[in-house]
Every structure is written in C-alpha cells, then in structure tokens.
Design an enzyme around this catalytic site. Structure first.
Site, PDB file in Angstrom:
ATOM      1  N   GLU A   1       1.045  -0.936  -6.163  1.00 16.02           N
ATOM      2  CA  GLU A   1      -0.023  -1.556  -5.355  1.00 16.02           C
ATOM      3  C   GLU A   1      -0.643  -2.720  -6.143  1.00 16.02           C
ATOM      4  O   GLU A   1      -0.724  -2.666  -7.374  1.00 16.02           O
ATOM      5  CB  GLU A   1      -1.087  -0.458  -5.124  1.00 16.02           C
ATOM      6  CG  GLU A   1      -2.340  -0.896  -4.401  1.00 16.02           C
ATOM      7  CD  GLU A   1      -3.371   0.271  -4.329  1.00 16.02           C
ATOM      8  OE1 GLU A   1      -3.186   1.318  -4.992  1.00 16.02           O
ATOM      9  OE2 GLU A   1      -4.363   0.108  -3.595  1.00 16.02           O
TER      10      GLU A   1
ATOM     11  N   CYS B   1      -1.054   3.774  -1.745  1.00 18.99           N
ATOM     12  CA  CYS B   1      -1.898   4.660  -2.553  1.00 18.99           C
ATOM     13  C   CYS B   1      -2.673   5.697  -1.757  1.00 18.99           C
ATOM     14  O   CYS B   1      -2.090   6.642  -1.268  1.00 18.99           O
ATOM     15  CB  CYS B   1      -2.820   3.829  -3.441  1.00 18.99           C
ATOM     16  SG  CYS B   1      -3.316   4.767  -4.920  1.00 18.99           S
TER      17      CYS B   1
ATOM     18  N   LYS C   1      -2.942  -1.718   4.061  1.00 16.33           N
ATOM     19  CA  LYS C   1      -3.469  -0.368   3.785  1.00 16.33           C
ATOM     20  C   LYS C   1      -4.547   0.028   4.794  1.00 16.33           C
ATOM     21  O   LYS C   1      -5.529  -0.714   4.970  1.00 16.33           O
ATOM     22  CB  LYS C   1      -4.025  -0.343   2.364  1.00 16.33           C
ATOM     23  CG  LYS C   1      -4.520   0.997   1.863  1.00 16.33           C
ATOM     24  CD  LYS C   1      -4.983   0.849   0.403  1.00 16.33           C
ATOM     25  CE  LYS C   1      -5.306   2.182  -0.260  1.00 16.33           C
ATOM     26  NZ  LYS C   1      -5.665   1.992  -1.695  1.00 16.33           N
TER      27      LYS C   1
HETATM   28  C1  ACM Z   1      -6.126   3.932  -4.591  1.00 22.37           C
HETATM   29  O1  ACM Z   1      -6.006   4.095  -3.378  1.00 22.37           O
HETATM   30  N1  ACM Z   1      -5.720   2.824  -5.186  1.00 22.37           N
HETATM   31  C2  ACM Z   1      -6.716   4.990  -5.450  1.00 22.37           C
END
Ligand code: ACM
Length: 266
Positions: free
Chosen positions: A39, A143, A110
């Site tokens: 990420e 993530c 995301k």
């Molecule tokens: C995250 O979602 N980078 C902890």
C-alpha cells in the site's frame, strides 16, 4: 502460474527513490506472472499535512509510478498490483493499480479507511470487481479492508482466484485472518506488507512486515520476516481456486443462505 509479493520499506515522500528501489528489486527477481507491492508504495504512510500528499501523490494512470511499472510489466510479460497515493482533482485516495502486459488495466480505491487516514483521504469507491488477465482472475483490496469479510466475499462472488492485498499493516491480526479469507472463499491471497517505522508530526507507527501468500486450502505457501526487504514467488495451481467444494456436499458459495443475511445490506 507464479505469484508473489514484494516487501520493502518505502521512504516518506521520497517518490523517486521508492520507485528506483522497487525497480531494482523487481529487475533481480525470478520470473513471475503476478507480483503484489505494498500500500502507498510511492508515498509512505504517516501524513501530517495535505501539502505532503500533494508532493507524494500521482494522478492515475498518468503518474511516474504507473508509467515505470507499465514498462516493467510489458518487458516481463507479467502483472503487477501496487498501492498508490492517488490525486484526483482536489481529493486524495488510497488506491491500488493493476498493470498488465499491455499496461494500465484498472484501479481500486480503498473503501475502508483506517484511523488517521480519515483525515487525509476520501473513502474510495472500489470497485469490488474481478479483472481477468493472463489467465488469472484478480481482485484488489487495500490493508484495513481485511477486517470486513464482506469485501472479500463480494470479490469471491465476482469470481476471483487471487486476492491482491496491498498493505501497510500496524495491527498484528491480518496475517492470521487472511488464512480464514482463503478457506471461506477458496481463493489464494497475497498480502504485500511494508516494513520499518515512520515518525511524523508527533505520530510514530511501526509496520508489521510478514507478507504472505495463502492457498484455497488455508495453507501458508510463503511468508517473510518483520524487517526483511525481499520478493518471494511461489508456483500455484490456479484451478484449486475454481473448485469451491469442501467435500461432496458442501460448496462455500452455493451453500450460502443469503435470505438469512438480509441485515448485511442495511
Ligand atoms: C492500514 O489500513 N493501512 C492499517
């Protein structure tokens, strides 16, 4: 089919040096069909101001990260998924890009932002879809999406074989949870996490490394340490992810009782 992860320590706001490091690591890597990168691989993670995001983000697909990674996937006839700090108009998204042998294919923004990400990023619009490339059906999450099993399930219902999970994990749970995501959906998962500690604006975070690949039979096919910077590739039989039967009578998708789950859509 050869799939793998790249684990490294991005330097905060050092876009060009992060790209140089990734490129030289990938140059030395053995052959792969799919490689997943962490990420926010262009920017680093611990932001304290919008001006840092302006400096470290790029427009997708016109930025230098997508351009360089496309050169690599074209020359190696391969697929790369990479987390990118995305600039879109006045907004920023924590995104992943999918790049194949013909260049940029698609992006995922995301959808579940973690903690202080909510101060800097817009919650993304996915999409939660499967992309078919080089004979693999690939879905992307970023993530903290790991803690919402619905996201992986939707991707499984879309038909993915492999979940490309780019991460900057700070909690110690995801590596174990992804084993469950694999067996309950009968898919491969690749978590590419970052290493190192980042300190900025009075905030300090240490990332948990331990990138890994899991199988539809809940096996840990590959993993690495907390601090290692390395690429690991494993050979898989993708057909395993296309067999959703656990035994003669149980199929993890067909046996769902979706009428019983109506609260999930409230
Ligand atoms: C995250 O979602 N980078 C902890």
């Amino acid at each position: 089919m050869k799939i793998g992860f790249l684990q490294f320590e991005p330097l905060f706001c050092q876009v060009e040096s992060n790209l140089d490091k990734l490129s030289s690591m990938i140059e030395k890597a053995p052959d792969f069909d799919l490689l997943v990168l962490p990420e926010l691989a262009n920017s680093g993670y611990v932001f304290s101001s919008k001006s840092e995001l302006v400096k470290a983000s790029e427009i997708i697909p016109d930025g230098i990260f997508v351009e360089k990674l496309s050169e690599i996937t074209k020359s190696r006839n391969s697929v790369i998924v990479c987390g990118i700090c995305e600039k879109k108009g006045a907004d920023f998204y924590n995104s992943s890009v999918l790049i194949g042998p013909d260049g940029f294919i698609g992006k995922y923004q995301k959808i579940h932002l973690f903690d202080r990400e909510k101060l800097f990023f817009q919650p993304g619009n996915g999409p939660l879809i499967s992309y078919e490339v080089k004979g693999m059906k690939i879905g992307m999450l970023v993530c903290f999406d790991w803690i919402f099993p619905e996201a992986t399930r939707v991707l499984a219902l879309e038909g993915i074989d492999i979940l490309a999970h780019s991460a900057n994990l700070v909690l110690p749970y995801s590596q174990t949870v992804m084993l469950a995501r694999s067996i309950e959906n009968r898919i491969f998962t690749i978590t590419s996490n970052r290493t190192g500690t980042e300190k900025n604006g009075g905030i300090e975070l240490t990332f948990t490394g331990q990138s890994q690949i899991t199988s539809p039979k809940m096996e840990l096919l590959a993993s690495t340490g907390v601090d290692t910077e390395e690429i690991k590739i494993v050979e898989i039989d993708i057909e395993l992810a296309r067999n959703k039967w656990l035994n003669e009578r149980n199929n993890v998708l067909l046996d769902r009782r979706s009428k019983m789950y109506s609260k999930l859509l409230k």
